[in-house]
Design an enzyme around this catalytic site. Structure first.
Site, short mmCIF file in Angstrom:
data_model
loop_
_atom_site.label_atom_id
_atom_site.label_comp_id
_atom_site.label_asym_id
_atom_site.label_seq_id
_atom_site.Cartn_x
_atom_site.Cartn_y
_atom_site.Cartn_z
N SER A 61 -12.43 -11.17 26.92
CA SER A 61 -12.07 -12.34 26.10
C SER A 61 -13.03 -13.51 26.31
O SER A 61 -13.67 -13.63 27.36
CB SER A 61 -10.64 -12.80 26.44
OG SER A 61 -9.74 -11.72 26.35
N1 SAH Z 1 -8.07 -9.04 29.96
C1 SAH Z 1 -9.27 -8.33 29.58
C2 SAH Z 1 -9.51 -8.28 28.08
C3 SAH Z 1 -8.65 -7.31 27.49
S1 SAH Z 1 -9.06 -6.57 25.96
C4 SAH Z 1 -10.49 -8.84 30.29
O1 SAH Z 1 -10.40 -9.81 31.03
O2 SAH Z 1 -11.54 -8.23 30.12
C5 SAH Z 1 -7.46 -5.80 25.76
C6 SAH Z 1 -7.25 -4.58 26.60
O3 SAH Z 1 -5.90 -4.19 26.42
C7 SAH Z 1 -8.11 -3.38 26.22
O4 SAH Z 1 -8.83 -2.93 27.31
C8 SAH Z 1 -7.08 -2.36 25.74
O5 SAH Z 1 -7.42 -1.02 26.05
C9 SAH Z 1 -5.85 -2.79 26.50
N2 SAH Z 1 -4.57 -2.33 25.95
C10 SAH Z 1 -4.18 -2.25 24.65
N3 SAH Z 1 -2.92 -1.81 24.58
C11 SAH Z 1 -2.50 -1.60 25.86
C12 SAH Z 1 -1.28 -1.16 26.44
N4 SAH Z 1 -0.22 -0.81 25.71
N5 SAH Z 1 -1.20 -1.07 27.78
C13 SAH Z 1 -2.26 -1.41 28.58
N6 SAH Z 1 -3.43 -1.83 28.07
C14 SAH Z 1 -3.55 -1.94 26.75
#
Ligand code: SAH
Length: 216
Positions: A61
């Site tokens: 992000s």
């Molecule tokens: N917080 C992260 C950015 C996240 S991007 C950082 O600091 O880099 C969002 C992430 O959520 C992705 O990696 C995606 O695979 C994950 N995601 C999506 N749905 C999910 C779920 N149901 N459970 C766990 N992770 C999930």
């Protein structure tokens, strides 16, 4: 490239100038080397003002969004925190330096493994990482003082609200498949729950039982 200088610039231009005031959040983002959470080829862009690809069609992000959501959790250092969507692990690292314990869930194994390595390289031993569908939370470890969802959801999953401690805060982007708004839900001392909506945002989708269905 001097990463410490780039980090200081990022904090001043992107966070402080846009109204981030929590000194603990500012301190954490000054300290944590964001460049180790992106591919080496992209490390020169690690402090730029936006999200970046991390593989598997997912993103780390924008720094401002990380700061804003973290500030909305009002962490003091004593909290047990749940993060859904570990991604690169950067947000988990920020949380780990501002709270007591962090539980983070990622559904894509290769991302989770990379994140684990990056977190370990910083010696952040208070982060527990699980590979699973995070939309169900982490019931065995509930309740949590703070829950942060870093992927966009169609609605606030009730099971996450149920895992909030008294006084606990949940921050989650809610909206359609492309555009969301940050929603903050608080469980009051009397157990009642209130929500409010703040800024517009754009996250990758939260995919799972209480999120969006798998991509077509
Ligand atoms: N917080 C992260 C950015 C996240 S991007 C950082 O600091 O880099 C969002 C992430 O959520 C992705 O990696 C995606 O695979 C994950 N995601 C999506 N749905 C999910 C779920 N149901 N459970 C766990 N992770 C999930």
């Amino acid at each position: 490239m001097d990463f410490a200088v780039a980090r200081k610039r990022m904090v001043e231009a992107q966070l402080v100038k846009r109204g981030i005031t929590d000194q603990r959040v500012i301190g954490a983002m000054l300290n944590i080397p964001r460049h180790i959470f992106v591919e080496e080829a992209m490390s020169a862009q690690a402090y730029s003002d936006g999200s970046l690809p991390i593989g598997e069609k997912q993103t780390i992000s924008q720094p401002f969004m990380v700061a804003k959501m973290t500030e909305m959790l009002e962490l003091t250092g004593r909290e047990k925190v749940l993060e859904l969507g570990t991604g690169s692990g950067y947000q988990a690292a920020v949380l780990a330096t501002l709270a007591d314990r962090v539980y983070t869930v990622e559904r894509i194994r290769p991302l989770a493994l990379k994140a684990r390595k990056a977190l370990d390289s910083l010696g952040l031993l208070n982060v527990n990482l699980r590979i699973a569908d995070g939309t169900e939370g982490w019931p065995e470890e509930a309740p949590f003082d703070a829950i942060l969802v870093t992927a966009g959801a169609p609605e606030v999953p009730q099971c996450l609200v149920d895992q909030l401690a008294i006084g606990g805060r949940l921050v989650i982007p809610v909206g359609d498949r492309t555009d969301q708004r940050l929603v903050r839900v608080v469980r009051n001392p009397d157990g009642s729950v209130v929500g409010d909506v703040s800024l517009d945002c754009r996250f990758v989708r939260l995919i799972g039982k209480h999120g969006w269905s798998e991509e077509p």
